[in-house]
Design a protein around this motif. Structure first.
Motif, short mmCIF file in Angstrom:
data_model
loop_
_atom_site.label_atom_id
_atom_site.label_comp_id
_atom_site.label_asym_id
_atom_site.label_seq_id
_atom_site.Cartn_x
_atom_site.Cartn_y
_atom_site.Cartn_z
N LEU A 71 0.83 -1.10 -0.06
CA LEU A 71 0.08 -0.07 0.03
C LEU A 71 0.81 1.31 0.03
N GLN A 72 1.99 1.34 1.06
CA GLN A 72 2.63 2.63 1.17
C GLN A 72 3.59 2.77 -0.11
N TYR A 74 3.07 1.53 -3.05
CA TYR A 74 2.10 2.11 -4.39
C TYR A 74 1.94 3.45 -4.25
N TYR A 75 1.72 4.19 -3.07
CA TYR A 75 1.50 5.43 -2.93
C TYR A 75 2.53 6.22 -3.57
N ASN A 78 3.78 5.51 -7.25
CA ASN A 78 2.65 6.26 -8.12
C ASN A 78 3.23 7.84 -8.35
N LYS A 79 3.68 8.42 -7.65
CA LYS A 79 4.04 9.69 -7.80
C LYS A 79 5.23 9.97 -8.73
N GLU A 83 5.02 2.52 -10.86
CA GLU A 83 4.20 1.36 -10.09
C GLU A 83 4.80 -0.14 -10.49
#
Length: 256
Positions: A71-72, A74-75, A78-79, A83
């Motif tokens: 989760l972290q 990917y966050y 993604n920036k 990914e």
């Protein structure tokens, strides 16, 4: 001012004596490891004890660690539009760092504390003295099987932690975040190599020795009464946790 210097001096001397006793205990344990005969039955019983006590908590911790990492990760990725690198990020984080450290902390809290309490109770009920009277070496009978079991089981439990964590990350990445299964695993194969696995193995082996050394020492030298065993167990868990984090940094800086 003089009283402060006396206090610091007394504390420093007491600390040096404590560390010296721990070091001598370790040297004595290593000597008895290589001195036959090995108490094979006790060793196998302790391997089962470490595995049986810690397996469930290791699996749960590994699964949720992998899921949170996905989760972290990917966050953050993604920036940067990266990914596709989520699989390698999860795998490398678990194999090199989080797997050995979190697994060692969990095993310390679950099995290490139990080892300290068991040996501490043997000490206060004079079972260790009875072994000596019967010409049975308590180091070989009580301490060595625990240290060998820790050296064997910590890498195995860490491997389980890593695999479960990677599949926990897979569940979140593929089924919750929409990353393709091929992307998750193919990139992992490209970026994770044997050197990363070796670093995780070195850490888990050294944690196995350190945790069992500290826990058996604390139990072996527990004070008398229920309070003595309680204090020894608490000290064993706290000191083991601090040493795990400290040694992880030192080993990581050396192997990086």
């Amino acid at each position: 001012m003089v009283s402060l210097i006396k206090f610091v001096g007394r504390y420093t001397i007491a600390l040096l004596i404590f560390l010296g006793r721990m070091f001598i205990f370790l040297i004595d344990s290593i000597y008895h490891i290589f001195t036959p005969p090995l108490k094979l039955k006790n060793f196998l019983r302790q391997v089962r004890f470490f595995g049986n006590k810690s397996m469930i908590v290791v699996i749960f911790t590994g699964a949720f660690s992998g899921m949170v990492l996905a989760l972290q990760g990917y966050y953050a990725l993604n920036k940067f539009g990266a990914e596709a690198l989520l699989g390698p990020v999860v795998a490398l984080s678990l194999i090199r760092e989080l797997g050995p450290v979190l697994c060692a902390l969990m095993v310390t809290g679950r099995a290490g504390s139990a080892v300290t309490a068991e040996i501490g109770i043997m000490r206060i009920t004079e079972q260790i003295d009875a072994l000596t009277v019967m010409a049975v070496n308590p180091m070989k009978y009580v301490v060595v099987p625990n240290i060998l079991a820790g050296i064997v089981t910590f890498p195995l439990l860490t491997a389980i932690f890593d695999v479960v964590g990677i599949y926990g990350g897979y569940l979140v990445s593929v089924h919750a975040l929409g990353l393709s299964e091929g992307t998750y695993f193919s990139q992992m194969e490209l970026y994770v190599d044997m050197e990363d696995i070796r670093i995780g193995l070195y850490k888990s082996l050294s944690f196995g020795l350190l945790v069992t050394w500290i826990c058996t020492f604390m139990g072996y030298n527990a004070g008398y009464g229920a309070r003595g065993v309680s204090r020894a167990t608490t000290n064993a868990v706290v000191l083991s946790s601090v040493v795990i984090l400290l040694w992880d940094y030192m080993l990581g800086a050396f192997l990086l």
